[in-house]
Design a protein around this motif. Structure first.
Motif, PDB file in Angstrom:
ATOM      1  N   SER A  26       0.828  -1.201   0.000  1.00  0.00           N
ATOM      2  CA  SER A  26       0.000   0.000   0.000  1.00  0.00           C
ATOM      3  C   SER A  26       0.863   1.251   0.000  1.00  0.00           C
ATOM      4  CB  SER A  26      -0.930   0.001   1.231  1.00  0.00           C
ATOM      5  OG  SER A  26      -1.740  -1.152   1.225  1.00  0.00           O
ATOM      6  N   THR A  27       1.971   1.207   0.785  1.00  0.00           N
ATOM      7  CA  THR A  27       2.860   2.373   0.892  1.00  0.00           C
ATOM      8  C   THR A  27       3.587   2.633  -0.419  1.00  0.00           C
ATOM      9  OG1 THR A  27       3.187   1.806   3.211  1.00  0.00           O
ATOM     10  CG2 THR A  27       4.702   3.401   2.273  1.00  0.00           C
ATOM     11  N   ASP A  28       3.993   1.560  -1.099  1.00  0.00           N
ATOM     12  CA  ASP A  28       4.745   1.698  -2.344  1.00  0.00           C
ATOM     13  C   ASP A  28       3.851   2.095  -3.527  1.00  0.00           C
ATOM     14  OD1 ASP A  28       6.918   0.914  -0.924  1.00  0.00           O
ATOM     15  OD2 ASP A  28       6.923  -1.159  -1.633  1.00  0.00           O
ATOM     16  N   TYR A  29       2.565   1.854  -3.401  1.00  0.00           N
ATOM     17  CA  TYR A  29       1.613   2.071  -4.492  1.00  0.00           C
ATOM     18  C   TYR A  29       1.651   3.502  -5.010  1.00  0.00           C
ATOM     19  CZ  TYR A  29      -2.944   2.593  -6.760  1.00  0.00           C
ATOM     20  OH  TYR A  29      -3.956   2.860  -7.653  1.00  0.00           O
ATOM     21  N   PRO A  30       1.619   3.641  -6.363  1.00  0.00           N
ATOM     22  CA  PRO A  30       1.660   2.601  -7.390  1.00  0.00           C
ATOM     23  C   PRO A  30       3.084   2.412  -7.926  1.00  0.00           C
ATOM     24  CG  PRO A  30       0.982   4.673  -8.364  1.00  0.00           C
ATOM     25  CD  PRO A  30       1.276   4.965  -6.913  1.00  0.00           C
ATOM     26  N   THR A  31       3.341   1.208  -8.406  1.00  0.00           N
ATOM     27  CA  THR A  31       4.664   0.912  -8.969  1.00  0.00           C
ATOM     28  C   THR A  31       4.584   0.587 -10.464  1.00  0.00           C
ATOM     29  OG1 THR A  31       4.433  -1.410  -8.345  1.00  0.00           O
ATOM     30  CG2 THR A  31       5.529   0.050  -6.760  1.00  0.00           C
ATOM     31  N   ARG A  32       3.352   0.603 -11.014  1.00  0.00           N
ATOM     32  CA  ARG A  32       3.188   0.315 -12.449  1.00  0.00           C
ATOM     33  C   ARG A  32       1.928   1.003 -12.971  1.00  0.00           C
ATOM     34  NH1 ARG A  32      -0.504  -4.124 -12.469  1.00  0.00           N
ATOM     35  NH2 ARG A  32      -0.571  -5.221 -10.463  1.00  0.00           N
ATOM     36  N   THR A  33       1.632   0.788 -14.236  1.00  0.00           N
ATOM     37  CA  THR A  33       0.503   1.449 -14.894  1.00  0.00           C
ATOM     38  C   THR A  33      -0.840   1.073 -14.251  1.00  0.00           C
ATOM     39  OG1 THR A  33       1.675   1.548 -16.986  1.00  0.00           O
ATOM     40  CG2 THR A  33      -0.719   1.698 -17.103  1.00  0.00           C
ATOM     41  N   GLU A  55      -5.295  11.901 -16.670  1.00  0.00           N
ATOM     42  CA  GLU A  55      -4.119  12.684 -17.063  1.00  0.00           C
ATOM     43  C   GLU A  55      -3.454  13.314 -15.839  1.00  0.00           C
ATOM     44  OE1 GLU A  55      -3.170  16.920 -19.249  1.00  0.00           O
ATOM     45  OE2 GLU A  55      -5.051  15.910 -19.754  1.00  0.00           O
ATOM     46  N   LYS A  56      -4.248  13.943 -14.989  1.00  0.00           N
ATOM     47  CA  LYS A  56      -3.712  14.622 -13.808  1.00  0.00           C
ATOM     48  C   LYS A  56      -3.297  13.630 -12.725  1.00  0.00           C
ATOM     49  CE  LYS A  56      -4.359  18.856 -15.268  1.00  0.00           C
ATOM     50  NZ  LYS A  56      -3.262  19.828 -15.420  1.00  0.00           N
ATOM     51  N   LEU A  57      -4.030  12.522 -12.639  1.00  0.00           N
ATOM     52  CA  LEU A  57      -3.717  11.498 -11.637  1.00  0.00           C
ATOM     53  C   LEU A  57      -2.364  10.856 -11.946  1.00  0.00           C
ATOM     54  CD1 LEU A  57      -5.249  10.539  -9.146  1.00  0.00           C
ATOM     55  CD2 LEU A  57      -6.265   8.723 -10.527  1.00  0.00           C
ATOM     56  N   ALA A  58      -2.065  10.676 -13.223  1.00  0.00           N
ATOM     57  CA  ALA A  58      -0.782  10.100 -13.638  1.00  0.00           C
ATOM     58  C   ALA A  58       0.376  10.984 -13.172  1.00  0.00           C
ATOM     59  CB  ALA A  58      -0.744   9.933 -15.151  1.00  0.00           C
ATOM     60  N   ALA A  59       0.224  12.280 -13.362  1.00  0.00           N
ATOM     61  CA  ALA A  59       1.266  13.221 -12.939  1.00  0.00           C
ATOM     62  C   ALA A  59       1.414  13.217 -11.423  1.00  0.00           C
ATOM     63  CB  ALA A  59       0.918  14.625 -13.426  1.00  0.00           C
ATOM     64  N   SER A  60       0.291  13.078 -10.739  1.00  0.00           N
ATOM     65  CA  SER A  60       0.278  13.103  -9.276  1.00  0.00           C
ATOM     66  C   SER A  60       0.867  11.835  -8.665  1.00  0.00           C
ATOM     67  CB  SER A  60      -1.166  13.296  -8.802  1.00  0.00           C
ATOM     68  OG  SER A  60      -1.251  13.253  -7.420  1.00  0.00           O
ATOM     69  N   LEU A  61       0.544  10.678  -9.265  1.00  0.00           N
ATOM     70  CA  LEU A  61       0.983   9.391  -8.716  1.00  0.00           C
ATOM     71  C   LEU A  61       2.343   8.942  -9.254  1.00  0.00           C
ATOM     72  CD1 LEU A  61      -2.408   7.435  -8.895  1.00  0.00           C
ATOM     73  CD2 LEU A  61      -1.296   8.287  -6.822  1.00  0.00           C
ATOM     74  N   ILE A 263      -4.752   2.105  -0.017  1.00  0.00           N
ATOM     75  CA  ILE A 263      -4.734   2.458  -1.442  1.00  0.00           C
ATOM     76  C   ILE A 263      -5.979   3.272  -1.793  1.00  0.00           C
ATOM     77  CG2 ILE A 263      -4.960   1.498  -3.778  1.00  0.00           C
ATOM     78  CD1 ILE A 263      -3.023  -0.701  -2.958  1.00  0.00           C
ATOM     79  N   VAL A 264      -7.135   2.845  -1.274  1.00  0.00           N
ATOM     80  CA  VAL A 264      -8.383   3.581  -1.510  1.00  0.00           C
ATOM     81  C   VAL A 264      -8.246   5.009  -0.990  1.00  0.00           C
ATOM     82  CG1 VAL A 264     -10.840   3.723  -0.902  1.00  0.00           C
ATOM     83  CG2 VAL A 264      -9.839   1.513  -1.489  1.00  0.00           C
ATOM     84  N   LYS A 265      -7.680   5.138   0.213  1.00  0.00           N
ATOM     85  CA  LYS A 265      -7.488   6.465   0.819  1.00  0.00           C
ATOM     86  C   LYS A 265      -6.545   7.324  -0.021  1.00  0.00           C
ATOM     87  CE  LYS A 265      -6.395   8.601   5.319  1.00  0.00           C
ATOM     88  NZ  LYS A 265      -5.268   9.463   4.997  1.00  0.00           N
ATOM     89  N   ARG A 266      -5.468   6.724  -0.490  1.00  0.00           N
ATOM     90  CA  ARG A 266      -4.500   7.457  -1.319  1.00  0.00           C
ATOM     91  C   ARG A 266      -5.169   7.960  -2.601  1.00  0.00           C
ATOM     92  NH1 ARG A 266       0.974   6.906  -3.528  1.00  0.00           N
ATOM     93  NH2 ARG A 266       1.284   8.985  -4.451  1.00  0.00           N
ATOM     94  N   LEU A 267      -5.926   7.082  -3.243  1.00  0.00           N
ATOM     95  CA  LEU A 267      -6.619   7.469  -4.470  1.00  0.00           C
ATOM     96  C   LEU A 267      -7.623   8.586  -4.209  1.00  0.00           C
ATOM     97  CD1 LEU A 267      -7.213   3.934  -6.019  1.00  0.00           C
ATOM     98  CD2 LEU A 267      -5.876   5.761  -7.078  1.00  0.00           C
ATOM     99  N   ARG A 273      -7.564  16.245  -4.681  1.00  0.00           N
ATOM    100  CA  ARG A 273      -6.602  17.309  -4.986  1.00  0.00           C
ATOM    101  C   ARG A 273      -6.666  17.693  -6.472  1.00  0.00           C
ATOM    102  NH1 ARG A 273      -2.006  18.248  -7.035  1.00  0.00           N
ATOM    103  NH2 ARG A 273      -1.712  16.119  -7.755  1.00  0.00           N
ATOM    104  N   VAL A 274      -6.771  16.672  -7.333  1.00  0.00           N
ATOM    105  CA  VAL A 274      -6.840  16.894  -8.784  1.00  0.00           C
ATOM    106  C   VAL A 274      -8.080  17.706  -9.152  1.00  0.00           C
ATOM    107  CG1 VAL A 274      -7.368  15.671 -10.943  1.00  0.00           C
ATOM    108  CG2 VAL A 274      -5.426  14.944  -9.537  1.00  0.00           C
ATOM    109  N   ILE A 275      -9.228  17.351  -8.564  1.00  0.00           N
ATOM    110  CA  ILE A 275     -10.493  18.017  -8.895  1.00  0.00           C
ATOM    111  C   ILE A 275     -10.468  19.494  -8.489  1.00  0.00           C
ATOM    112  CG2 ILE A 275     -12.999  18.051  -8.401  1.00  0.00           C
ATOM    113  CD1 ILE A 275     -12.095  15.783 -10.269  1.00  0.00           C
TER     114      ILE A 275
END
Length: 322
Positions: A26-33, A55-61, A263-267, A273-275
């Motif tokens: 959970s702490t390392d998330y995400p490590t891939r697409t 688009e914005k979530l990719a930049a953030s994560l 992970i749910v909390k992180r998302l 923040r993105v919105i």
């Protein structure tokens, strides 16, 4: 006794290792697409919203977020795919009120249920506008309802899907209106039918409503939101008129049930923040959608209450999926 202590220690150690492993993931998330599934074809409102967020979530994560369209059967195909996906945070659903709520009210059996998802957050809500022909002499909802009671054979409404049909039938129930259902393929078609006089009224989301209003051939009598809309500051809410009806279509992010809470909390935090980003708010508002986020707990309660409400409306009006 020593054997018992050894066994207890081993079980405790294994439990601790499992917990620390899950926490580490959970702490390392995400490590891939990450894949964000949309249950509709590319280019529609839900798809566009998903791409703005992705688009914005990719930049953030710091990892790619790919939107994957899996359309079919009222978004049942895409929703089922995510419901059965591995609950690791790498397959998400940009859900909508249709598959998440109205399908449960309309279908006797579905390959997924609310228990198959971990709601993350709402993303946007789309209230509706009650429209009549610009030449219709009625000036208020009260006058419109009175007309339908006096002329039930001349009173009808256009609805492009079961969602709109259920909301309008709830309007009938709450007001005593006598409007009969006329099906149309899309919300734009329902608005056009009001323009041409083929139907008396329609409840349309803001985008299609705006198209009709800009032509000057329809007029708005009320909105279904809790508060007046900035696009229509002079149009009252149904609540203001004493009609206990608040209804909106919505989109929200969901993960498969069993996704680690961290992970749910992180998302949820990242999407919130993105919105709030000014350019995102502008783009979403430009779609006539109100940007809106909430907690996983509140989103879960909201979905549950919506299913109860619309299942009862469908039952009371004998409405089922065709």
């Amino acid at each position: 006794m020593r054997l018992h202590h050894t066994f207890a220690f081993t079980v405790s150690l294994l439990a601790g290792l499992c917990l620390s492993s899950a926490t580490a993931q959970s702490t390392d998330y995400p490590t891939r697409t990450i894949t964000m599934v949309v249950g509709y074809s590319a280019g529609g409102g839900t798809d566009v919203l998903a791409r703005i967020v992705a688009e914005k979530l990719a930049a953030s994560l710091g990892q790619a977020v790919v939107v994957e369209n899996r359309p079919g059967v009222g978004a049942i195909v895409g929703s089922t795919y995510v419901a059965k996906a591995k609950p690791d945070g790498y397959t998400l659903l940009m859900g909508a009120s249709g598959p998440m709520v109205f399908n449960h009210a309309l279908y006797a059996k579905l390959p997924y249920g609310p228990q198959d998802f971990a709601p993350v957050t709402l993303v946007g809500i789309s209230p509706m506008v009650l429209l009549v022909n610009a030449n219709n002499p009625v000036k208020s909802v009260a006058e419109l309802v009175a007309f339908s009671k006096q002329n039930p054979d001349k009173s009808n409404y256009g609805a492009s899907s079961a969602s709109f049909q259920l909301i309008t039938e709830l309007f009938n129930n709450k007001t005593g209106g006598r409007f009969m259902y006329i099906p149309y393929k899309g919300a734009n078609d329902s608005v056009t039918a009001v323009m041409t006089g083929d139907v008396t009224m329609t409840l349309a989301d803001v985008g299609p409503a705006n198209v009709g209003l800009q032509s000057g051939r329809v007029k708005p009598l009320a909105v279904t939101s809790a508060e007046r809309l900035k696009d229509f500051p002079n149009v009252p809410t149904l609540s203001e008129l004493g009609i206990d009806l608040k209804a909106s279509l919505w989109n929200g992010l969901l993960a498969p049930a069993g996704t680690p809470p961290a992970i749910v909390k992180r998302l949820q935090e990242e999407v919130a923040r993105v919105i709030e980003l000014p350019d995102v708010k502008k783009r979403i508002s430009g779609m006539s959608v109100i940007p809106y986020t909430n907690t996983p707990e509140d989103f879960s309660k909201f979905i549950a209450s919506e299913i109860v409400l619309w299942t009862q409306v469908a039952k009371d009006n004998h409405i089922k999926a065709n």
